[in-house]
Design a protein around this motif. Structure first.
Motif, PDB file in Angstrom:
ATOM      1  N   ARG A   1      -1.279  16.338  -4.809  1.00  0.00           N
ATOM      2  CA  ARG A   1      -2.439  15.615  -5.335  1.00  0.00           C
ATOM      3  C   ARG A   1      -3.465  16.621  -5.863  1.00  0.00           C
ATOM      4  NH1 ARG A   1      -1.901  10.408  -4.053  1.00  0.00           N
ATOM      5  NH2 ARG A   1      -0.497   9.928  -2.339  1.00  0.00           N
TER       6      ARG A   1
ATOM      7  N   ASP B   1       0.820  -1.206   0.000  1.00  0.00           N
ATOM      8  CA  ASP B   1       0.000   0.000   0.000  1.00  0.00           C
ATOM      9  C   ASP B   1       0.856   1.258   0.000  1.00  0.00           C
ATOM     10  OD1 ASP B   1      -2.322  -1.432  -0.082  1.00  0.00           O
ATOM     11  OD2 ASP B   1      -2.744  -1.265   2.068  1.00  0.00           O
ATOM     12  N   SER B   2       1.959   1.263   0.773  1.00  0.00           N
ATOM     13  CA  SER B   2       2.798   2.456   0.814  1.00  0.00           C
ATOM     14  C   SER B   2       3.467   2.700  -0.530  1.00  0.00           C
ATOM     15  CB  SER B   2       3.841   2.352   1.929  1.00  0.00           C
ATOM     16  OG  SER B   2       4.802   1.375   1.605  1.00  0.00           O
TER      17      SER B   2
ATOM     18  N   GLU C   1       6.712  10.847   1.727  1.00  0.00           N
ATOM     19  CA  GLU C   1       5.497  10.387   2.386  1.00  0.00           C
ATOM     20  C   GLU C   1       5.019  11.346   3.474  1.00  0.00           C
ATOM     21  OE1 GLU C   1       4.097   6.244   4.481  1.00  0.00           O
ATOM     22  OE2 GLU C   1       5.690   6.183   2.972  1.00  0.00           O
TER      23      GLU C   1
ATOM     24  N   THR D   1       1.051   4.519  -2.971  1.00  0.00           N
ATOM     25  CA  THR D   1       0.526   5.818  -2.578  1.00  0.00           C
ATOM     26  C   THR D   1       0.763   6.892  -3.623  1.00  0.00           C
ATOM     27  OG1 THR D   1       2.549   6.280  -1.361  1.00  0.00           O
ATOM     28  CG2 THR D   1       0.686   5.421  -0.095  1.00  0.00           C
ATOM     29  N   THR D   2       1.644   6.646  -4.566  1.00  0.00           N
ATOM     30  CA  THR D   2       1.903   7.634  -5.615  1.00  0.00           C
ATOM     31  C   THR D   2       0.875   7.568  -6.734  1.00  0.00           C
ATOM     32  OG1 THR D   2       3.404   6.100  -6.723  1.00  0.00           O
ATOM     33  CG2 THR D   2       4.391   7.669  -5.180  1.00  0.00           C
TER      34      THR D   2
ATOM     35  N   ASP E   1       3.593  14.313   1.560  1.00  0.00           N
ATOM     36  CA  ASP E   1       2.737  13.879   0.457  1.00  0.00           C
ATOM     37  C   ASP E   1       3.022  14.713  -0.799  1.00  0.00           C
ATOM     38  OD1 ASP E   1       0.880  12.139  -0.673  1.00  0.00           O
ATOM     39  OD2 ASP E   1      -0.823  13.423  -0.196  1.00  0.00           O
TER      40      ASP E   1
END
Length: 184
Positions: free
Chosen positions: A97, A21-22, A83, A25-26, A86
């Protein structure tokens, strides 16, 4: 002994799924942090991650936990994901994002909380650019093209540079005036 084995097995599965999952994240659409205009997209298919840039697809090669390499026109560029903030960095440009753009928070109709100010902002995102139409005292609208800053947007209004930020559910300007979003 059997219970201990199952606990270790479950812990390993959870650890591996968290790691996967990590790394994913991108995935998603990203906008240039400075202008919020330029876009890139990260997707996954067939066990690989891909960078979409100007309608072209480039494979991401994993370098370490937070860095990938992308080959574009026979040159390798690092793609780094931080991370904690973000933030995604590619070709020395920081990306956020798309859902976290300031533009998205500002778009809409806003009116002065203090009725004596009689200011109304109609803020639109047109062709990737934020355009403000400001009406004072029910007179004709004036169009503004604000400049994005880290905190919000700045524009020259009544011969002075005014910064507009979002605080809670209000737009607040550098003169202390508050504006609330119209419900329509």
């Amino acid at each position: 002994m059997k219970l201990h084995f199952y606990i270790i097995l479950i812990s390993t599965v959870l650890l591996l799924s968290c790691k996967k999952d990590s790394q994913s994240t991108t995935i998603g659409e990203w906008a240039d942090q400075k202008t919020e205009f330029a876009r890139i997209k990260i997707s996954a298919s067939n066990g690989n991650q891909w960078l979409m840039l100007r309608d072209k697809k480039f494979k991401l090669e994993k370098k370490d936990n937070s860095q990938y390499l992308v080959e574009v026109n026979n040159r390798e560029y690092p793609l780094i994901y931080d991370e904690t903030s973000d933030i995604l960095t590619f070709n020395s440009i920081s990306y956020i994002r798309v859902d976290e753009r300031l533009e998205k928070m500002f778009v809409g109709s806003w009116s002065s909380v203090n009725e004596k100010d009689a200011l109304v902002f109609d803020i639109y995102l047109i062709n990737g650019r934020l355009i403000w139409y400001i009406t004072k005292d029910l007179e004709e609208q004036t169009r503004y093209y604000p400049k994005k800053t880290k905190e919000g947007f700045v524009l020259t209004y009544e011969n002075q540079e005014v910064l507009f930020t979002i605080e809670e559910e209000y737009i607040v300007d550098s003169n202390g005036r508050k504006f609330q979003k119209s419900s329509s």
